[in-house]
Scaffold this motif. Structure first.
Motif, short mmCIF file in Angstrom:
data_model
loop_
_atom_site.label_atom_id
_atom_site.label_comp_id
_atom_site.label_asym_id
_atom_site.label_seq_id
_atom_site.Cartn_x
_atom_site.Cartn_y
_atom_site.Cartn_z
N LEU A 233 99.03 58.48 93.56
CA LEU A 233 99.01 58.17 92.97
C LEU A 233 98.42 59.42 92.67
O LEU A 233 96.93 59.96 93.07
N LEU A 234 98.58 60.45 91.45
CA LEU A 234 98.07 61.68 91.40
C LEU A 234 97.25 61.46 90.30
O LEU A 234 97.83 61.33 89.31
N GLY A 235 96.66 62.76 89.98
CA GLY A 235 96.02 63.34 88.38
C GLY A 235 96.40 64.47 88.13
O GLY A 235 96.28 65.03 88.94
N GLU B 194 97.01 47.55 86.64
CA GLU B 194 97.23 48.90 86.71
C GLU B 194 97.00 49.76 86.29
O GLU B 194 97.28 50.28 86.31
N ILE B 195 97.70 49.65 84.81
CA ILE B 195 97.91 50.94 83.85
C ILE B 195 96.61 51.31 83.62
O ILE B 195 95.68 52.10 84.08
N LEU B 196 95.42 50.34 83.32
CA LEU B 196 93.79 50.58 82.78
C LEU B 196 93.37 50.72 84.62
O LEU B 196 92.59 51.73 84.12
N GLU B 197 94.06 50.35 85.38
CA GLU B 197 92.91 50.93 86.39
C GLU B 197 93.35 52.21 86.87
O GLU B 197 92.49 53.37 87.44
N ALA B 198 94.85 52.57 87.02
CA ALA B 198 95.46 53.67 86.77
C ALA B 198 94.43 54.98 85.72
O ALA B 198 93.98 56.20 86.20
N VAL B 199 93.80 54.46 84.42
CA VAL B 199 93.22 55.27 83.77
C VAL B 199 91.95 55.31 84.17
O VAL B 199 91.49 56.50 83.97
N ALA B 200 91.59 54.28 84.46
CA ALA B 200 89.95 54.95 84.51
C ALA B 200 89.88 55.64 85.64
O ALA B 200 88.63 56.40 86.36
N ALA C 158 108.63 60.30 88.94
CA ALA C 158 107.34 60.03 89.04
C ALA C 158 107.05 59.29 87.72
O ALA C 158 107.25 59.45 86.83
N VAL C 159 106.55 58.53 88.02
CA VAL C 159 105.92 57.39 87.04
C VAL C 159 104.26 57.71 86.00
O VAL C 159 104.08 58.39 86.60
N VAL C 160 104.47 57.98 84.62
CA VAL C 160 103.72 58.21 83.70
C VAL C 160 102.72 57.48 83.27
O VAL C 160 103.34 56.87 82.62
N VAL C 161 101.28 57.43 83.13
CA VAL C 161 100.29 57.60 83.11
C VAL C 161 99.35 57.96 81.92
O VAL C 161 98.91 58.71 82.05
N TRP D 246 102.67 57.93 90.85
CA TRP D 246 102.01 57.34 89.88
C TRP D 246 101.00 58.89 89.17
O TRP D 246 100.69 59.45 90.15
N VAL D 247 101.81 59.37 88.63
CA VAL D 247 100.57 60.36 87.75
C VAL D 247 99.72 60.49 86.46
O VAL D 247 100.77 59.52 85.60
#
Length: 443
Positions: free
Chosen positions: A93-95, A324-330, A220-223, A199-200
């Motif tokens: 998981l990248l930011g 998964e999406i909401l946790e990655a956003v947080a 890469a998967v983008v959120v 994921w980024v």
């Protein structure tokens, strides 16, 4: 300060980072990093030099900071050995986010007027200084939650400001989206084949075609945040093989999807549990699949009903779950906290250097030290990191701050200095020299 008194983990990391530089600069990089660790007051380069005991060779120390910026991408690759053990699991998981640093003076290369994300009480919408596009690895600690570990930062320079650079240091103009795409390409080299998927997480400013298409090419998967006025379309209708004509099948549907209408409908909402900011929460959400041209195909859309209205998020992986999406956003919020700590604790942007590469080197050195200190403290308990013996009233358990971890590392190094100097039967002069060195380190 002797390099041999550092913890073995930190000493090996410093030596590994130095291998990316020319041997002349590599010999001075560990001492410069030690100075960064023990610097106090305003974190200028001269405060680094004083803490590291660099006196007559201060000009060469400036050259070392310049070299670190000139080869920042090569130096950052050496962080893998320190950061990789913290990134457990099959998913990386990248930011990616950007942040400005205030600078002063017309001769500081790469400076310009940028949007101020924290205007404060004065309401200052713009500031003069540098703007950085940063890539961080989001690691999850079992007790401390998600922590963003800076890997590499690129300097964004406006097209109108490039002409003011020295001819030897003029760089081609690249937008923030292009810089973010470049960081993703670098991350592919950095991660190798150690993770099954990447994921980024980005904010709404990077939810645009140039970056999304580049992430698609890199696998890469983008959120990220989805604009409310995003031009979404329905899924394409499946055409039987016997009726399919020449050419490839359609990628986008023909029916327009309006987010405001979907959010305004009362039916379709459901309750989903997820973990955000170390707490289990229940969110009211609505999810569906749609096609979006900037993303190049199908995306998963998640509408979240909050107290102040609804928000829209997206994920370029259609089979991703809502949790998964909401946790990655947080988890992206950890990147904002890292920016704050890198500026306040390590003094990023205060180094008072004018050269373009020296500015890049100093900012990245602050970020790398943040990551190394977090990696050093990862397996340590709260009692080993926080010293509250002088304040017995402060007995509330809480997550150790990054400043607590930095102070704990300094205490360990100073303790090793004392034990090394007092080994055997030291003379009065040796004790006096030890006291002077400790006073300089503490000051």
């Amino acid at each position: 300060m002797p390099f041999s008194q550092l913890p073995a983990f930190l000493a090996s990391c410093f030596a590994r980072l130095a291998t990316a530089l020319d041997p002349r600069s590599a010999a001075r990089l560990p001492a410069l990093l030690c100075g960064l660790l023990f610097a106090s007051g305003r974190r200028t380069c001269t405060s680094w030099f004083r803490a590291a005991g660099i006196t007559d060779e201060f000009r060469r120390a400036y050259t070392t900071a310049w070299a670190a910026g000139r080869r920042a991408d090569r130096v950052a690759v050496r962080l893998l050995a320190a950061v990789d053990p913290l990134l457990c699991g099959k998913r990386l998981l990248l930011g990616i986010d950007d942040t400005p640093t205030k600078r002063y003076g017309p001769h500081v290369e790469g400076c310009g007027t940028h949007h101020n994300p924290t205007p404060g009480p004065a309401g200052q919408k713009f500031l003069y200084g540098h703007s950085w596009v940063s890539l961080a690895a989001l690691a999850k600690h079992q007790d401390w939650g998600t922590i963003a570990l800076p890997l590499l930062s690129e300097l964004y320079i406006r097209n109108k400001d490039i002409a003011g650079l020295d001819k030897d240091r003029q760089v081609p103009f690249r937008t923030k989206l292009e810089l973010a795409a470049h960081l993703l390409r670098w991350a592919r080299i950095w991660r190798g084949n150690r993770y099954e998927e990447v994921w980024v997480v980005v904010d709404g400013g990077y939810s645009k075609r140039p970056f999304l298409r580049a992430a698609r090419r890199e696998g890469a998967v983008v959120v990220g945040r989805l604009p409310r006025n995003a031009a979404l379309w329905s899924l394409p209708q499946a055409v039987p093989p016997e009726r399919r004509g020449p050419g490839r099948p359609p990628t986008y549907g023909k029916r327009r999807v309006v987010l405001a209408k979907r959010a305004g409908q009362r039916r379709g909402w459901q309750h989903v549990g997820c973990v955000q900011y170390q707490e289990t929460v229940t969110k009211t959400v609505k999810t569906f699949l749609a096609t979006w041209r900037p993303a190049g195909g199908v995306i998963r859309v998640v509408l979240v009903l909050e107290e102040d209205g609804w928000r829209a998020y997206f994920c370029t992986q259609a089979n991703a779950t809502v949790a998964e999406i909401l946790e990655a956003v947080a988890d992206r919020g950890a990147h904002e906290q890292t920016f704050k700590d890198v500026k306040e604790i390590w003094g990023a942007g205060q180094q008072q250097v004018r050269n373009l590469h020296a500015s890049v080197g100093c900012f990245n050195l602050c970020g790398w030290m943040y990551s190394l200190v977090e990696a050093w403290a990862w397996q340590k308990g709260e009692d080993a990191l926080v010293d509250r013996s002088q304040s017995p009233w402060d007995n509330q358990p809480r997550r150790p701050s990054h400043q607590d971890k930095r102070k704990a590392l300094r205490r360990e190094v100073m303790r090793a200095e004392i034990e090394a100097a007092l080994a055997g039967r030291p003379t009065k002069q040796e004790i006096r020299d030890l006291s002077e060195r400790l006073l300089r380190m503490a000051g």
